[in-house]
Design a protein around this motif. Structure first.
Motif, mmCIF file in Angstrom:
data_model
loop_
_atom_site.group_PDB
_atom_site.id
_atom_site.type_symbol
_atom_site.label_atom_id
_atom_site.label_comp_id
_atom_site.label_asym_id
_atom_site.label_seq_id
_atom_site.Cartn_x
_atom_site.Cartn_y
_atom_site.Cartn_z
ATOM 1 N N LYS A 118 -25.274 49.536 -12.432
ATOM 2 C CA LYS A 118 -26.325 50.395 -12.987
ATOM 3 C C LYS A 118 -27.072 51.126 -11.882
ATOM 4 C CE LYS A 118 -26.829 47.764 -17.195
ATOM 5 N NZ LYS A 118 -27.664 46.938 -18.042
ATOM 6 N N ARG A 119 -27.282 50.452 -10.752
ATOM 7 C CA ARG A 119 -27.949 51.093 -9.619
ATOM 8 C C ARG A 119 -27.095 52.231 -9.067
ATOM 9 N NH1 ARG A 119 -27.276 51.395 -4.648
ATOM 10 N NH2 ARG A 119 -25.733 49.751 -4.506
ATOM 11 N N ILE A 120 -25.802 51.998 -8.958
ATOM 12 C CA ILE A 120 -24.880 53.028 -8.472
ATOM 13 C C ILE A 120 -24.882 54.219 -9.427
ATOM 14 C CG2 ILE A 120 -22.436 53.560 -8.055
ATOM 15 C CD1 ILE A 120 -22.165 50.573 -7.124
ATOM 16 N N SER A 143 -28.967 60.779 -10.249
ATOM 17 C CA SER A 143 -30.044 61.417 -9.497
ATOM 18 C C SER A 143 -29.493 62.470 -8.543
ATOM 19 C CB SER A 143 -30.830 60.358 -8.728
ATOM 20 O OG SER A 143 -31.813 60.957 -7.915
ATOM 21 N N ALA A 192 -27.232 55.131 -11.551
ATOM 22 C CA ALA A 192 -28.529 55.816 -11.477
ATOM 23 C C ALA A 192 -28.614 56.694 -10.236
ATOM 24 C CB ALA A 192 -29.661 54.788 -11.490
ATOM 25 N N GLN A 193 -28.083 56.203 -9.123
ATOM 26 C CA GLN A 193 -28.090 56.984 -7.883
ATOM 27 C C GLN A 193 -27.236 58.246 -8.035
ATOM 28 O OE1 GLN A 193 -26.898 54.796 -4.406
ATOM 29 N NE2 GLN A 193 -26.927 56.589 -3.099
ATOM 30 N N GLN A 212 -19.208 42.486 -7.470
ATOM 31 C CA GLN A 212 -20.348 43.325 -7.834
ATOM 32 C C GLN A 212 -20.866 42.962 -9.220
ATOM 33 O OE1 GLN A 212 -18.189 47.069 -6.986
ATOM 34 N NE2 GLN A 212 -20.016 47.611 -5.791
ATOM 35 N N SER A 213 -22.184 43.029 -9.374
ATOM 36 C CA SER A 213 -22.824 42.680 -10.643
ATOM 37 C C SER A 213 -23.045 43.930 -11.499
ATOM 38 C CB SER A 213 -24.174 42.012 -10.382
ATOM 39 O OG SER A 213 -25.074 42.958 -9.813
ATOM 40 N N ASP A 214 -23.342 43.691 -12.779
ATOM 41 C CA ASP A 214 -23.695 44.801 -13.669
ATOM 42 C C ASP A 214 -24.926 45.533 -13.148
ATOM 43 O OD1 ASP A 214 -21.610 44.116 -15.319
ATOM 44 O OD2 ASP A 214 -22.867 43.178 -16.854
ATOM 45 N N ILE A 215 -25.856 44.791 -12.587
ATOM 46 C CA ILE A 215 -27.077 45.400 -12.040
ATOM 47 C C ILE A 215 -26.727 46.369 -10.916
ATOM 48 C CG2 ILE A 215 -29.204 44.917 -10.759
ATOM 49 C CD1 ILE A 215 -29.395 42.310 -12.403
ATOM 50 N N GLU A 216 -25.809 45.982 -10.050
ATOM 51 C CA GLU A 216 -25.390 46.878 -8.973
ATOM 52 C C GLU A 216 -24.693 48.118 -9.540
ATOM 53 O OE1 GLU A 216 -23.060 46.901 -4.695
ATOM 54 O OE2 GLU A 216 -23.051 45.077 -5.894
ATOM 55 N N ASP A 248 -32.333 61.715 -17.935
ATOM 56 C CA ASP A 248 -32.036 60.776 -19.022
ATOM 57 C C ASP A 248 -31.837 61.485 -20.367
ATOM 58 O OD1 ASP A 248 -32.077 58.597 -17.341
ATOM 59 O OD2 ASP A 248 -34.112 57.976 -17.888
#
Length: 64
Positions: free
Chosen positions: A29-31, A37, A33-34, A23-27, A43
């Motif tokens: 961050k997406r997790i 939410s 953020a989800q 898994q990447s750092d981008i993934e 924020d």
């Protein structure tokens, strides 16, 4: 996920996303953020400091 109650500061929810090797750092961050939410966390409610730093900034060194 941790729920912390810090005397002199209040209650906090600490969220940590642990990534697998594929898994990447981008993934991550997406997790995160989800999850934010889904919990309805905005924020402007996020704090990027350690409790000891918050206590020191508020002048409550006895608890730091």
């Amino acid at each position: 996920m941790h729920i912390d109650q810090v005397e002199g500061l209040g209650e906090f929810l600490e969220l940590e996303v642990v990534l697998g090797p594929e898994q990447s750092d981008i993934e991550g961050k997406r997790i995160a953020a989800q999850l934010l939410s889904e919990f309805g966390i905005q924020d402007d409610q996020l704090i990027g400091e350690a409790y000891v730093d918050l206590l020191a900034r508020h002048g409550d060194y006895s608890r730091a």
